[in-house]
Scaffold this motif. Structure first.
Motif, PDB file in Angstrom:
ATOM      1  N   VAL A 283      44.702  41.399   5.937  1.00  0.00           N
ATOM      2  CA  VAL A 283      44.008  42.086   4.846  1.00  0.00           C
ATOM      3  C   VAL A 283      43.612  43.499   5.275  1.00  0.00           C
ATOM      4  N   ILE A 284      43.065  43.630   6.468  1.00  0.00           N
ATOM      5  CA  ILE A 284      42.640  44.942   6.960  1.00  0.00           C
ATOM      6  C   ILE A 284      43.834  45.887   7.084  1.00  0.00           C
ATOM      7  N   GLY A 285      44.986  45.357   7.504  1.00  0.00           N
ATOM      8  CA  GLY A 285      46.181  46.191   7.646  1.00  0.00           C
ATOM      9  C   GLY A 285      46.783  46.603   6.324  1.00  0.00           C
ATOM     10  N   THR A 286      46.460  45.907   5.246  1.00  0.00           N
ATOM     11  CA  THR A 286      47.012  46.219   3.936  1.00  0.00           C
ATOM     12  C   THR A 286      46.162  47.225   3.177  1.00  0.00           C
ATOM     13  N   VAL A 287      44.883  47.280   3.489  1.00  0.00           N
ATOM     14  CA  VAL A 287      43.950  48.117   2.733  1.00  0.00           C
ATOM     15  C   VAL A 287      44.326  49.601   2.731  1.00  0.00           C
ATOM     16  N   PRO A 288      44.690  50.236   3.865  1.00  0.00           N
ATOM     17  CA  PRO A 288      44.998  51.677   3.825  1.00  0.00           C
ATOM     18  C   PRO A 288      46.106  52.039   2.851  1.00  0.00           C
ATOM     19  N   ILE A 289      47.193  51.263   2.838  1.00  0.00           N
ATOM     20  CA  ILE A 289      48.290  51.553   1.918  1.00  0.00           C
ATOM     21  C   ILE A 289      47.864  51.302   0.476  1.00  0.00           C
ATOM     22  N   LEU A 290      47.074  50.270   0.248  1.00  0.00           N
ATOM     23  CA  LEU A 290      46.582  50.001  -1.103  1.00  0.00           C
ATOM     24  C   LEU A 290      45.699  51.133  -1.616  1.00  0.00           C
ATOM     25  N   CYS A 291      44.999  51.790  -0.726  1.00  0.00           N
ATOM     26  CA  CYS A 291      44.144  52.903  -1.134  1.00  0.00           C
ATOM     27  C   CYS A 291      44.960  54.148  -1.487  1.00  0.00           C
ATOM     28  N   VAL A 292      46.092  54.338  -0.841  1.00  0.00           N
ATOM     29  CA  VAL A 292      46.915  55.528  -1.076  1.00  0.00           C
ATOM     30  C   VAL A 292      47.842  55.344  -2.268  1.00  0.00           C
ATOM     31  N   TYR A 293      48.398  54.163  -2.403  1.00  0.00           N
ATOM     32  CA  TYR A 293      49.453  53.936  -3.395  1.00  0.00           C
ATOM     33  C   TYR A 293      49.042  54.263  -4.826  1.00  0.00           C
ATOM     34  N   PRO A 294      47.845  53.879  -5.317  1.00  0.00           N
ATOM     35  CA  PRO A 294      47.513  54.174  -6.720  1.00  0.00           C
ATOM     36  C   PRO A 294      47.548  55.657  -7.070  1.00  0.00           C
ATOM     37  N   PHE A 295      47.263  56.540  -6.105  1.00  0.00           N
ATOM     38  CA  PHE A 295      47.250  57.966  -6.382  1.00  0.00           C
ATOM     39  C   PHE A 295      48.660  58.559  -6.478  1.00  0.00           C
ATOM     40  N   LEU A 296      49.648  57.883  -5.881  1.00  0.00           N
ATOM     41  CA  LEU A 296      51.012  58.410  -5.862  1.00  0.00           C
ATOM     42  C   LEU A 296      51.978  57.593  -6.705  1.00  0.00           C
ATOM     43  N   GLN A 297      51.547  56.435  -7.176  1.00  0.00           N
ATOM     44  CA  GLN A 297      52.453  55.533  -7.867  1.00  0.00           C
ATOM     45  C   GLN A 297      53.047  56.159  -9.122  1.00  0.00           C
ATOM     46  N   LYS A 298      52.256  56.985  -9.837  1.00  0.00           N
ATOM     47  CA  LYS A 298      52.743  57.563 -11.088  1.00  0.00           C
ATOM     48  C   LYS A 298      53.904  58.524 -10.866  1.00  0.00           C
ATOM     49  N   TYR A 299      54.028  59.067  -9.635  1.00  0.00           N
ATOM     50  CA  TYR A 299      55.133  59.970  -9.336  1.00  0.00           C
ATOM     51  C   TYR A 299      56.376  59.229  -8.847  1.00  0.00           C
ATOM     52  N   PHE A 300      56.212  57.955  -8.509  1.00  0.00           N
ATOM     53  CA  PHE A 300      57.270  57.243  -7.783  1.00  0.00           C
ATOM     54  C   PHE A 300      58.561  57.165  -8.596  1.00  0.00           C
ATOM     55  N   ALA A 301      58.507  56.510  -9.768  1.00  0.00           N
ATOM     56  CA  ALA A 301      59.722  56.320 -10.575  1.00  0.00           C
ATOM     57  C   ALA A 301      60.273  57.651 -11.061  1.00  0.00           C
ATOM     58  N   ALA A 302      59.390  58.528 -11.541  1.00  0.00           N
ATOM     59  CA  ALA A 302      59.845  59.820 -12.061  1.00  0.00           C
ATOM     60  C   ALA A 302      60.484  60.668 -10.973  1.00  0.00           C
ATOM     61  N   GLY A 303      59.897  60.689  -9.800  1.00  0.00           N
ATOM     62  CA  GLY A 303      60.438  61.511  -8.729  1.00  0.00           C
ATOM     63  C   GLY A 303      61.812  61.070  -8.274  1.00  0.00           C
ATOM     64  N   VAL A 304      62.029  59.758  -8.135  1.00  0.00           N
ATOM     65  CA  VAL A 304      63.343  59.265  -7.717  1.00  0.00           C
ATOM     66  C   VAL A 304      64.391  59.537  -8.787  1.00  0.00           C
ATOM     67  N   MET A 305      64.046  59.319 -10.044  1.00  0.00           N
ATOM     68  CA  MET A 305      65.010  59.506 -11.115  1.00  0.00           C
ATOM     69  C   MET A 305      65.400  60.967 -11.278  1.00  0.00           C
ATOM     70  N   VAL A 306      64.429  61.874 -11.137  1.00  0.00           N
ATOM     71  CA  VAL A 306      64.732  63.301 -11.275  1.00  0.00           C
ATOM     72  C   VAL A 306      65.741  63.744 -10.238  1.00  0.00           C
ATOM     73  N   GLY A 307      65.553  63.308  -9.001  1.00  0.00           N
ATOM     74  CA  GLY A 307      66.487  63.718  -7.952  1.00  0.00           C
ATOM     75  C   GLY A 307      67.790  62.983  -7.983  1.00  0.00           C
ATOM     76  N   ALA A 308      67.822  61.787  -8.595  1.00  0.00           N
ATOM     77  CA  ALA A 308      69.028  60.958  -8.551  1.00  0.00           C
ATOM     78  C   ALA A 308      69.995  61.267  -9.675  1.00  0.00           C
ATOM     79  N   ILE A 309      69.497  61.620 -10.878  1.00  0.00           N
ATOM     80  CA  ILE A 309      70.388  61.757 -12.010  1.00  0.00           C
ATOM     81  C   ILE A 309      70.871  63.189 -12.199  1.00  0.00           C
ATOM     82  N   LYS A 310      70.253  64.128 -11.489  1.00  0.00           N
ATOM     83  CA  LYS A 310      70.683  65.523 -11.632  1.00  0.00           C
ATOM     84  C   LYS A 310      71.588  65.913 -10.480  1.00  0.00           C
ATOM     85  N   GLY A 311      72.397  66.925 -10.730  1.00  0.00           N
ATOM     86  CA  GLY A 311      73.293  67.404  -9.692  1.00  0.00           C
ATOM     87  C   GLY A 311      74.524  66.585  -9.647  1.00  0.00           C
TER      88      GLY A 311
END
Length: 303
Positions: free
Chosen positions: A275-303
């Motif tokens: 549990v202690i080892g999972t907490v740091p990533i759980l704290c970071v992920y919510p702030f970046l999750q909204k960029y995850f799908a959009a960021g991968v798709m933008v770089g993958a479908i263009k070019g």
């Protein structure tokens, strides 16, 4: 007037099937994690119970099972006179290695991707072919170990960062994103006297924040969860990152753990450390999750 299109019975049934499947998959992923959290607060006598039985006994009102809930495992983890010293030290090491490694990964990935996205770069095609070659062929574990040892990186934190400094796949996606940036912006900046480095820092990077957040999360999670490199390249146990310490604790037998004085039940201690080892990533992920799908798709479908 706008006409509202009604769904057919087949579409409704298909939506129901999708929601049911997604709900089942979500429960399959969430329930084990919830069980680990609950078990970390339970006593050893309840760990062997079924999951539902454990949930019931832990969350019952104080009464028949008032002794089910305990913080002994967490007290032991944060006890600097026992196993807590190793756990907390390794946790600090993992946080530092993850932060430094992620920053360096993003710096080298973006600079290489931006350079290869410029048509004026001399020798761009041979360099790009070498990058693509590494995605298909690799030297393997033993040659990589010999390289790390030959460069004097063995038993150092640099061995956990430098060998995987750039992901070829991530670099190509970031390159595709840079190639799709409006050329007019760079031309206007050049007319105003901005250099190539200035264009990179003042135009390319600010416009690429979503994709940088995406790959920063991917790099960070990869470094945080990686224990195998530490197992190969680190000899001093005081330098072990958290994931390797967690692996060693989980792999230890109950007899080894219970042989120590005043140590909580081994299963409870393992759950608490997880549990202690999972907490740091759980704290970071919510702030970046909204960029995850959009960021991968933008770089993958263009070019």
């Amino acid at each position: 007037m706008l006409s509202i299109k009604r769904k057919s019975i087949g579409d409704i049934l298909w939506d129901v099937v999708i929601y049911v499947v997604l709900t089942i998959l979500s429960l399959m992923m969430v329930i084990p994690f919830i069980y680990v959290i609950v078990a970390s607060f339970a006593r050893e006598s309840l760990i062997q119970s079924t999951s539902l039985d454990l949930f019931w006994k832990i969350f019952q009102p104080i009464g028949t099972h008032s002794n089910a809930f305990t913080l002994d495992a967490y007290k032991e983890v944060f006890d600097m006179s026992g196993i807590g010293v190793q756990v907390l030290r390794s946790l600090a090491i993992s946080i530092c290695v993850t932060v430094v490694g992620t920053v360096l990964d993003l710096i080298f990935t973006t600079t290489m991707a931006y350079g290869l996205s410029r048509s004026s770069l001399v020798g761009k095609k041979p360099i790009l072919n070498v990058v693509l070659f590494t995605m298909v062929f690799s030297g393997g574990m033993i040659p990589l170990f010999l390289v790390v040892q030959g460069l004097g990186l063995y038993d150092s934190y640099a061995a956990l960062i430098l060998p995987g400094l750039i992901s070829a796949y991530n670099m190509l996606i970031v390159r595709n994103f840079f190639m799709e940036l409006p050329a007019g912006l760079e031309e206007a900046a050049s007319i105003d006297g901005c250099t190539d480095i200035g264009i990179f820092f003042k135009i390319a990077l600010p416009l690429s924040m979503p994709i940088l957040a995406t790959f920063g999360l991917m790099y960070g999670v990869g470094i945080w969860n990686n224990y195998f490199d530490a197992l190969l390249y680190l000899d001093d146990s005081s330098k072990y990152p958290f994931q390797l310490v967690l692996r060693n604790i989980v792999n230890q037998s109950a007899a080894d753990l219970d042989s120590l004085d005043d140590l909580p039940p081994s299963d409870t201690l393992k759950m608490a450390v997880i549990v202690i080892g999972t907490v740091p990533i759980l704290c970071v992920y919510p702030f970046l999750q909204k960029y995850f799908a959009a960021g991968v798709m933008v770089g993958a479908i263009k070019g």
